[in-house]
Motif scaffolding. Structure first.
Motif, PDB file in Angstrom:
ATOM      1  N   VAL A   6       0.877  -1.166   0.000  1.00 42.66           N
ATOM      2  CA  VAL A   6       0.000   0.000   0.000  1.00 42.66           C
ATOM      3  C   VAL A   6       0.914   1.216   0.000  1.00 42.66           C
ATOM      4  CG1 VAL A   6      -1.536   1.409   1.440  1.00 42.66           C
ATOM      5  CG2 VAL A   6      -2.040  -0.992   1.088  1.00 42.66           C
ATOM      6  N   TRP A  41      -4.642   4.260   6.467  1.00 38.99           N
ATOM      7  CA  TRP A  41      -5.028   3.383   7.580  1.00 38.99           C
ATOM      8  C   TRP A  41      -6.200   2.490   7.186  1.00 38.99           C
ATOM      9  CZ3 TRP A  41      -3.491   0.769  11.356  1.00 38.99           C
ATOM     10  CH2 TRP A  41      -4.355   0.276  12.334  1.00 38.99           C
ATOM     11  N   ILE A  44      -4.929  -0.202   4.808  1.00 37.26           N
ATOM     12  CA  ILE A  44      -4.125  -1.195   5.532  1.00 37.26           C
ATOM     13  C   ILE A  44      -5.037  -2.172   6.269  1.00 37.26           C
ATOM     14  CG2 ILE A  44      -2.524  -1.499   7.469  1.00 37.26           C
ATOM     15  CD1 ILE A  44      -1.200   1.184   6.491  1.00 37.26           C
ATOM     16  N   GLN A  45      -6.077  -1.651   6.892  1.00 35.33           N
ATOM     17  CA  GLN A  45      -7.020  -2.523   7.599  1.00 35.33           C
ATOM     18  C   GLN A  45      -7.770  -3.439   6.632  1.00 35.33           C
ATOM     19  OE1 GLN A  45      -9.130   0.640   9.785  1.00 35.33           O
ATOM     20  NE2 GLN A  45      -8.601  -0.529  11.622  1.00 35.33           N
ATOM     21  N   ALA A  52       3.656  -1.229   3.932  1.00 36.60           N
ATOM     22  CA  ALA A  52       3.005   0.071   3.745  1.00 36.60           C
ATOM     23  C   ALA A  52       4.106   1.100   3.534  1.00 36.60           C
ATOM     24  CB  ALA A  52       2.163   0.436   4.955  1.00 36.60           C
ATOM     25  N   VAL A  70      -0.101   0.691  13.109  1.00 33.70           N
ATOM     26  CA  VAL A  70       0.048  -0.648  12.549  1.00 33.70           C
ATOM     27  C   VAL A  70       0.742  -1.511  13.582  1.00 33.70           C
ATOM     28  CG1 VAL A  70       1.192  -2.012  10.764  1.00 33.70           C
ATOM     29  CG2 VAL A  70       0.059   0.121  10.156  1.00 33.70           C
TER      30      VAL A  70
END
Length: 70
Positions: A6, A41, A44-45, A52, A70
């Motif tokens: 990401v 964020w 990422i979730q 990342a 994270v």
């Protein structure tokens, strides 16, 4: 198996350049892009990337804060 990444950067040209560079690497899969820390964020979730790549200074939440979460 490719490393899932990401990318988060608030500068569109920087993000586009890094994205283009990563696209040439067969061992890397860019799974999401964000223009600020809050978007990063969420991605990422949702996507659970292996890596990342975060800009340190972004509006809202910076990359350092996201990395700490994270």
């Amino acid at each position: 198996m490719a490393v899932r990444v990401v990318l988060a950067d608030d500068h569109p040209l920087t993000r586009a350049g890094i994205s283009a560079y990563l696209a040439r690497e067969s061992s890397v899969e860019l799974v999401g892009e964000a223009e600020n820390g809050l978007e990063a964020w969420k991605l990422i979730q949702e996507l659970a990337p292996d890596v990342a790549l975060l800009d340190i200074r972004m509006p809202g939440e910076d990359g350092v804060s996201v990395a700490r979460r994270v």
